[in-house]
Each structure stands twice: as structure tokens, then as C-alpha cells.
Design an enzyme around this catalytic site. Structure first.
Site, PDB file in Angstrom:
ATOM      1  N   SER A 124     -11.423  -3.093   0.096  1.00 22.30           N
ATOM      2  CA  SER A 124     -10.866  -2.794  -1.218  1.00 22.30           C
ATOM      3  C   SER A 124     -11.889  -3.099  -2.298  1.00 22.30           C
ATOM      4  O   SER A 124     -12.718  -4.019  -2.152  1.00 22.30           O
ATOM      5  CB  SER A 124      -9.623  -3.670  -1.431  1.00 22.30           C
ATOM      6  OG  SER A 124      -9.242  -3.644  -2.790  1.00 22.30           O
ATOM      7  N   TYR A 149      -4.655 -11.839  -1.387  1.00 21.09           N
ATOM      8  CA  TYR A 149      -4.889 -10.513  -0.816  1.00 21.09           C
ATOM      9  C   TYR A 149      -6.367 -10.160  -0.904  1.00 21.09           C
ATOM     10  O   TYR A 149      -6.997  -9.769   0.093  1.00 21.09           O
ATOM     11  CB  TYR A 149      -4.049  -9.449  -1.547  1.00 21.09           C
ATOM     12  CG  TYR A 149      -4.458  -8.043  -1.192  1.00 21.09           C
ATOM     13  CD1 TYR A 149      -4.117  -7.483   0.026  1.00 21.09           C
ATOM     14  CD2 TYR A 149      -5.228  -7.278  -2.079  1.00 21.09           C
ATOM     15  CE1 TYR A 149      -4.526  -6.201   0.366  1.00 21.09           C
ATOM     16  CE2 TYR A 149      -5.641  -6.005  -1.752  1.00 21.09           C
ATOM     17  CZ  TYR A 149      -5.285  -5.463  -0.528  1.00 21.09           C
ATOM     18  OH  TYR A 149      -5.707  -4.196  -0.198  1.00 21.09           O
ATOM     19  N   LYS A 153      -9.411  -9.691   2.191  1.00 18.74           N
ATOM     20  CA  LYS A 153     -10.321  -8.557   2.429  1.00 18.74           C
ATOM     21  C   LYS A 153     -11.773  -9.042   2.468  1.00 18.74           C
ATOM     22  O   LYS A 153     -12.565  -8.604   3.311  1.00 18.74           O
ATOM     23  CB  LYS A 153     -10.134  -7.497   1.340  1.00 18.74           C
ATOM     24  CG  LYS A 153      -8.788  -6.794   1.379  1.00 18.74           C
ATOM     25  CD  LYS A 153      -8.652  -5.943   2.633  1.00 18.74           C
ATOM     26  CE  LYS A 153      -7.283  -5.290   2.737  1.00 18.74           C
ATOM     27  NZ  LYS A 153      -7.068  -4.617   4.015  1.00 18.74           N
TER      28      LYS A 153
HETATM   29  P1  NAD Z   1       0.804   0.561   3.946  1.00 16.39           P
HETATM   30  O1  NAD Z   1       1.574  -0.687   3.778  1.00 16.39           O
HETATM   31  O2  NAD Z   1       1.459   1.858   3.622  1.00 16.39           O
HETATM   32  O3  NAD Z   1       0.195   0.647   5.428  1.00 16.39           O
HETATM   33  C1  NAD Z   1      -0.074  -0.485   6.195  1.00 16.39           C
HETATM   34  C2  NAD Z   1       0.560  -0.264   7.550  1.00 16.39           C
HETATM   35  O4  NAD Z   1       0.289  -1.381   8.405  1.00 16.39           O
HETATM   36  C3  NAD Z   1       2.082  -0.126   7.473  1.00 16.39           C
HETATM   37  O5  NAD Z   1       2.454   1.014   8.204  1.00 16.39           O
HETATM   38  C4  NAD Z   1       2.606  -1.405   8.133  1.00 16.39           C
HETATM   39  O6  NAD Z   1       3.842  -1.193   8.773  1.00 16.39           O
HETATM   40  C5  NAD Z   1       1.476  -1.734   9.078  1.00 16.39           C
HETATM   41  N1  NAD Z   1       1.308  -3.148   9.424  1.00 16.39           N
HETATM   42  C6  NAD Z   1       1.234  -4.205   8.587  1.00 16.39           C
HETATM   43  N2  NAD Z   1       1.024  -5.333   9.275  1.00 16.39           N
HETATM   44  C7  NAD Z   1       0.930  -4.989  10.583  1.00 16.39           C
HETATM   45  C8  NAD Z   1       0.702  -5.706  11.776  1.00 16.39           C
HETATM   46  N3  NAD Z   1       0.541  -7.029  11.776  1.00 16.39           N
HETATM   47  N4  NAD Z   1       0.671  -5.040  12.958  1.00 16.39           N
HETATM   48  C9  NAD Z   1       0.858  -3.683  12.973  1.00 16.39           C
HETATM   49  N5  NAD Z   1       1.084  -2.960  11.868  1.00 16.39           N
HETATM   50  C10 NAD Z   1       1.109  -3.595  10.688  1.00 16.39           C
HETATM   51  O7  NAD Z   1      -0.531   0.417   3.061  1.00 16.39           O
HETATM   52  P2  NAD Z   1      -1.649   1.476   2.687  1.00 16.39           P
HETATM   53  O8  NAD Z   1      -1.596   1.693   1.232  1.00 16.39           O
HETATM   54  O9  NAD Z   1      -1.587   2.630   3.602  1.00 16.39           O
HETATM   55  O10 NAD Z   1      -2.933   0.592   2.969  1.00 16.39           O
HETATM   56  C11 NAD Z   1      -3.618   0.635   4.220  1.00 16.39           C
HETATM   57  C12 NAD Z   1      -4.744  -0.383   4.180  1.00 16.39           C
HETATM   58  O11 NAD Z   1      -5.597  -0.100   3.069  1.00 16.39           O
HETATM   59  C13 NAD Z   1      -4.284  -1.826   4.009  1.00 16.39           C
HETATM   60  O12 NAD Z   1      -5.109  -2.653   4.799  1.00 16.39           O
HETATM   61  C14 NAD Z   1      -4.528  -2.093   2.540  1.00 16.39           C
HETATM   62  O13 NAD Z   1      -4.763  -3.435   2.272  1.00 16.39           O
HETATM   63  C15 NAD Z   1      -5.777  -1.257   2.285  1.00 16.39           C
HETATM   64  N6  NAD Z   1      -5.934  -0.876   0.873  1.00 16.39           N
HETATM   65  C16 NAD Z   1      -4.943  -0.183   0.242  1.00 16.39           C
HETATM   66  C17 NAD Z   1      -5.086   0.153  -1.112  1.00 16.39           C
HETATM   67  C18 NAD Z   1      -4.007   0.897  -1.847  1.00 16.39           C
HETATM   68  O14 NAD Z   1      -4.065   0.956  -3.077  1.00 16.39           O
HETATM   69  N7  NAD Z   1      -3.021   1.484  -1.178  1.00 16.39           N
HETATM   70  C19 NAD Z   1      -6.258  -0.197  -1.812  1.00 16.39           C
HETATM   71  C20 NAD Z   1      -7.258  -0.892  -1.123  1.00 16.39           C
HETATM   72  C21 NAD Z   1      -7.091  -1.216   0.223  1.00 16.39           C
HETATM   73  N1  UFG Z   2       0.525  -0.662 -14.144  1.00 19.28           N
HETATM   74  C1  UFG Z   2       1.439  -0.595 -15.187  1.00 19.28           C
HETATM   75  N2  UFG Z   2       2.751  -0.544 -14.861  1.00 19.28           N
HETATM   76  C2  UFG Z   2       3.214  -0.543 -13.588  1.00 19.28           C
HETATM   77  C3  UFG Z   2       2.276  -0.610 -12.529  1.00 19.28           C
HETATM   78  C4  UFG Z   2       0.932  -0.676 -12.856  1.00 19.28           C
HETATM   79  O1  UFG Z   2       1.065  -0.597 -16.353  1.00 19.28           O
HETATM   80  O2  UFG Z   2       4.433  -0.512 -13.369  1.00 19.28           O
HETATM   81  C5  UFG Z   2      -0.903  -0.701 -14.478  1.00 19.28           C
HETATM   82  C6  UFG Z   2      -1.573  -1.974 -13.978  1.00 19.28           C
HETATM   83  O3  UFG Z   2      -1.411  -3.004 -14.924  1.00 19.28           O
HETATM   84  C7  UFG Z   2      -3.016  -1.497 -13.820  1.00 19.28           C
HETATM   85  C8  UFG Z   2      -2.872  -0.009 -13.443  1.00 19.28           C
HETATM   86  O4  UFG Z   2      -1.555   0.365 -13.815  1.00 19.28           O
HETATM   87  O5  UFG Z   2      -3.635  -1.576 -15.067  1.00 19.28           O
HETATM   88  C9  UFG Z   2      -3.057   0.237 -11.951  1.00 19.28           C
HETATM   89  O6  UFG Z   2      -2.211  -0.664 -11.256  1.00 19.28           O
HETATM   90  P1  UFG Z   2      -1.904  -0.521  -9.695  1.00 19.28           P
HETATM   91  O7  UFG Z   2      -0.972  -1.628  -9.341  1.00 19.28           O
HETATM   92  O8  UFG Z   2      -1.491   0.864  -9.377  1.00 19.28           O
HETATM   93  O9  UFG Z   2      -3.335  -0.730  -9.034  1.00 19.28           O
HETATM   94  P2  UFG Z   2      -4.327  -1.973  -9.114  1.00 19.28           P
HETATM   95  O10 UFG Z   2      -5.590  -1.456  -9.726  1.00 19.28           O
HETATM   96  O11 UFG Z   2      -3.711  -3.156  -9.721  1.00 19.28           O
HETATM   97  O12 UFG Z   2      -4.507  -2.333  -7.555  1.00 19.28           O
HETATM   98  C10 UFG Z   2      -4.971  -1.404  -6.608  1.00 19.28           C
HETATM   99  C11 UFG Z   2      -4.399  -1.735  -5.233  1.00 19.28           C
HETATM  100  C12 UFG Z   2      -4.910  -3.046  -4.715  1.00 19.28           C
HETATM  101  C13 UFG Z   2      -6.403  -3.129  -4.788  1.00 19.28           C
HETATM  102  C14 UFG Z   2      -6.874  -2.761  -6.167  1.00 19.28           C
HETATM  103  C15 UFG Z   2      -8.370  -2.696  -6.208  1.00 19.28           C
HETATM  104  O13 UFG Z   2      -2.990  -1.771  -5.307  1.00 19.28           O
HETATM  105  O14 UFG Z   2      -4.589  -3.121  -3.342  1.00 19.28           O
HETATM  106  O15 UFG Z   2      -6.357  -1.476  -6.547  1.00 19.28           O
HETATM  107  O16 UFG Z   2      -8.803  -1.801  -5.242  1.00 19.28           O
HETATM  108  F1  UFG Z   2      -6.813  -4.379  -4.497  1.00 19.28           F
END
Ligand code: NAD
Ligand code: UFG
Length: 344
Positions: A124, A149, A153
Site C-alpha cells: 500500500s 494497518y 504492510k
Molecule cells: P477485501 O477485504 O475486499 O479482500 C480481502 C480478502 O481477503 C477478502 O475476500 C477476505 O475475505 C479475505 N481474507 C481476509 N483475511 C483472510 C485470511 N486470514 N485467510 C483467507 N482469506 C482472508 O480487500 P481489497 O480491497 O480487495 O484488498 C486486497 C488487499 O489489498 C488487502 O491486502 C489490502 O490490504 C490491500 N490494499 C487495499 C487497498 C484498497 O484501497 N482497497 C489499498 C492498498 C492495499
Molecule cells: N473521505 C471523506 N468522507 C468519507 C470517506 C472518505 O471525506 O466518507 C475522504 C478521506 O478523508 C480522504 C479521501 O476521502 O481524504 C479518501 O479516503 P479513503 O478512505 O477512500 O482512502 P484513504 O486514502 O484514506 O485510504 C486508502 C486505503 C488504505 C490505504 C490508503 C493508502 O483505504 O487501505 O488508501 O494507500 F492504506
């Protein structure tokens, strides 16, 4: 190639599984469904017209991993499984370290025992920490984590670096995602948050559809052009393609980190306005206090992924808006049918 996808039923995982199947790979998904629905993968199979293997289970279950890696001739693992809610990680740090850090270690131990040593890891942009200059570049050191979190990572990246240093059979790509949004253009798969969404786009979509009343914009006094936070939003389909590009690249020993973002930043207000214009819907909002831990603005320098993986984000902000809205309209309550509560 036969690929094990942990967390493959989740938001990014399901889109990546679809792209993998379309590219001709065979896929085994391991997911404990703690934040996902089996229905997502059924829809992926329907969209592609191919089947995958689904195993319901946990990455911390070593015996299951050993059995799975013996049963299937896996060539590489794409590891999405983990917990991802930043605020929840502050309340429940042990759950986050157990799942994200200990879970990854168990997975790597099983992989090493089975001689499967090619890994793509979901990292991330948060690993750059609070004080890094923008745009973020992979040459910068990891910074001070702003949440358990984020720390989880950064810790996993460290574990993987040490592992690659210890044994040159390992080849790892750590993909540092910026802000993935959007959905498959069919509207059949997308982001399905449980309860009140933490992230901006699902919240905007639920307000636009009437499921929630008002979007709270967290802070309008940041040092940005319009006072609201700026982020690098990328289409989840572009992000999914980045994993297939990384998979093809993990053939040489060692670990490489890649930023997966567009290189452009948009403010919260710009996102709300663009969603309204592109989709022709109102998104009522109100300004609210800042959310703890939010950074004013960050975005990627995606040049390394372009140069080494041949990957660039191709889809526009308007594509992200349209695809988010199509998914929301077709699936007002996500993969769950008939669930209907209205909360603010
Ligand atoms: P998500 O929650 O939709 O997907 C994660 C999946 O992992 C889910 O299907 C959940 O059921 C499964 N899971 C969790 N713990 C588990 C375990 N112990 N064993 C087996 N399965 C398990 O999230 P996502 O948005 O698809 O994110 C995927 C990955 O990307 C995560 O590692 C997350 O931290 C990372 N990531 C996501 C974002 C974002 O904004 N979505 C940003 C940066 C990094
Ligand atoms: N925000 C609002 N209102 C809401 C939700 C979000 O104003 O209801 C704002 C937040 O304050 C932020 C922006 O929208 O300024 C984006 O927020 P998100 O929660 O969508 O995303 P973040 O940038 O906070 O976090 C995301 C992922 C994290 C990751 C991070 C950096 O959710 O997993 O990007 O990669 F760590």
C-alpha cells in the site's frame, strides 16, 4: 500458469481473478470469506465462461496450505488476503498483525516447504508514511506508519526483503496500491463493503443511490487547492492488470516494489462533483471535522511500473465514475439480496 490467489473473493482479488482467467491462467482461490461473498466468484466464472477452484479457508491454517500446495501444481501466489480497515486496525491491532503479518509468514513458510517461491504481494502507498514528499517514488525509504494497518504492510515488506536476501529462489513483487475505485464495466462485480463504508467512493455511490443521506467530507481546511484531501484514484481493472504484469515479471531473484497509481491526484470535492456530472445524480454532502490519520495529499510516481512491468493505468476518472455507478445501481445492496436499511 496455475496461480493461487489468496483473498481472491474480495474486491481487488475478484477483478484480478477475472483478468487472470481471461489471460488463460488457471486459478485456485483461497479465501475465508470474512469480508467477501462466494457470489463474486460465481459471477467472475459467468463473465469469463471459465471455471476456477475455490477453497474456503484461512491463510493461517498451515495444514490446509500444505495440502493445497501438494494437491495443485501452483507456480505462483498472488496474496491479497488480509484485513484493511485503517480505523479498525487502531482498535484491534492484534487482529491486524495476526492476519496480515503472521498470516503472510505462515503462507511463505508453506510456499517455501512446497518449493513455490514466486509471490505478488498487496502492499500500500501507506508504507511511505506521513512525511514523505510527493509524488511517492519507490527509491524513498518506508516511513513512520500512521496505523497498525500501515505498519503491518511495512512489516510484511521487510519480512519479504529478508526472505529474498536469505534465499535467491524467491522472487517477489510488492505492489503499492494507491486508491483503487470503480468496478468491472459489466456492473456484475464491484466493491461490497460490509456496514458503513470507510472509503470515499462506496460512500458517494450509496448516497447517490439514496441508501445513505449525506456524505461527510472529512476536513475542508487542508493545504490543498480547495481545502479537501487529494488522492491518486485508479480503476480497479487497471490495478488488476498490474498483477498480471507483475506475475510475468517475477522470474528473477529478489524483491521489487512498484507503485500502482495514475500519477494524478483529485480532491474529495472534485470526486463528488465529477461523480454528479458524469452520472447525472446529486450527491448531498456536508463538511465534517478531519478524520484522524488522513494525509492532505499524496499520489504516485508510476514510472517504475511503466518502465519495468510495461504497466500504465489506462482508464479515465470518468470511467471510474461510470463503472462505480453501474455496479451500485445494479447491486444496491452488493452481493446480498433484499438487505435494506437506511443509515445516515
Ligand atoms: P477485501 O477485504 O475486499 O479482500 C480481502 C480478502 O481477503 C477478502 O475476500 C477476505 O475475505 C479475505 N481474507 C481476509 N483475511 C483472510 C485470511 N486470514 N485467510 C483467507 N482469506 C482472508 O480487500 P481489497 O480491497 O480487495 O484488498 C486486497 C488487499 O489489498 C488487502 O491486502 C489490502 O490490504 C490491500 N490494499 C487495499 C487497498 C484498497 O484501497 N482497497 C489499498 C492498498 C492495499
Ligand atoms: N473521505 C471523506 N468522507 C468519507 C470517506 C472518505 O471525506 O466518507 C475522504 C478521506 O478523508 C480522504 C479521501 O476521502 O481524504 C479518501 O479516503 P479513503 O478512505 O477512500 O482512502 P484513504 O486514502 O484514506 O485510504 C486508502 C486505503 C488504505 C490505504 C490508503 C493508502 O483505504 O487501505 O488508501 O494507500 F492504506
Amino acid at each position: 500458469m496455475k496461480v493461487l490467489v489468496t483473498g481472491g473473493a474480495g474486491y481487488i482479488g475478484s477483478h484480478t481473478v477475472l483478468i487472470l482467467l481471461e489471460a488463460g491462467h488457471e486459478v485456485v482461490v483461497l479465501d475465508n470469506l470474512c469480508n467477501a461473498s462466494r457470489e463474486a466468484l460465481r459471477r467472475v466464472e459467468r463473465l469469463v465462461g471459465r471455471e476456477l477452484v475455490f477453497v474456503e479457508g484461512d491463510i493461517r491454517d498451515r495444514a490446509l496450505l500444505d495440502q493445497l500446495l501438494v494437491e495443485w501444481p501452483i507456480s505462483a501466489v498472488i496474496h491479497f488476503a488480509g484485513l484493511k480497515a485503517v480505523g479498525e486496525s487502531v482498535q484491534q491491532p492484534l487482529a491486524y498483525y495476526a492476519n496480515n503479518v503472521a498470516g503472510t509468514i505462515t503462507l511463505c513458510q508453506a510456499m517455501q516447504a512446497a518449493g513455490v517461491q514466486r509471490l505478488v504481494f498487496s502492499s500500500s502507498a501507506t508504507v511511505y508514511g506521513a512525511d514523505a514528499p510527493v509524488p511517492y517514488q519507490e527509491t524513498m525509504p518506508r516511513g513512520q506508519a500512521t496505523s497498525p494497518y500501515g505498519a503491518s504492510k511495512a512489516m510484511v515488506e521487510q519480512v519479504l526483503e529478508d526472505l529474498c536476501r536469505s534465499n535467491d529462489l524467491w522472487s517477489v513483487a510488492a505492489l503499492r496500491y494507491f486508491n483503487p475505485i470503480g468496478a468491472h464495466p459489466s456492473g456484475e462485480i464491484g466493491e461490497d463493503p460490509q456496514g458503513i463504508p470507510n472509503n470515499l467512493m462506496p460512500f458517494i455511490a450509496q448516497v447517490a443511490s439514496g441508501r445513505r443521506n449525506t456524505l461527510s467530507i472529512f476536513g475542508n481546511d487542508y493545504s490543498t487547492a480547495d481545502g479537501t484531501c487529494e488522492r491518486d484514484y485508479l480503476h480497479v481493472m487497471d490495478l488488476a492488470e498490474g498483477h498480471v504484469a507483475a506475475l510475468a515479471h517475477i522470474t528473477t531473484p529478489g524483491i521489487a516494489c512498484y507503485n500502482l497509481g495514475t500519477g494524478n491526484a483529485f480532491s474529495v470535492l472534485q470526486m463528488v462533483e465529477r461523480f454528479s456530472v458524469v452520472n447525472g445524480v446529486e450527491v448531498p454532502y456536508a463538511f465534517a471535522p478531519r478524520r484522524a490519520g488522513d494525509l492532505p495529499a499524496f499520489w504516485a510516481d508510476p514510472g517504475k511500473a511503466g518502465a519495468e512491468l510495461g504497466w500504465v493505468a489506462r482508464r479515465s476518472l470518468d470511467d471510474m465514475m461510470r463503472d462505480t455507478w453501474r455496479w451500485q445501481q445494479r447491486n444496491p445492496y452488493g452481493y446480498r439480496q433484499g438487505y435494506a436499511t437506511q443509515t445516515p
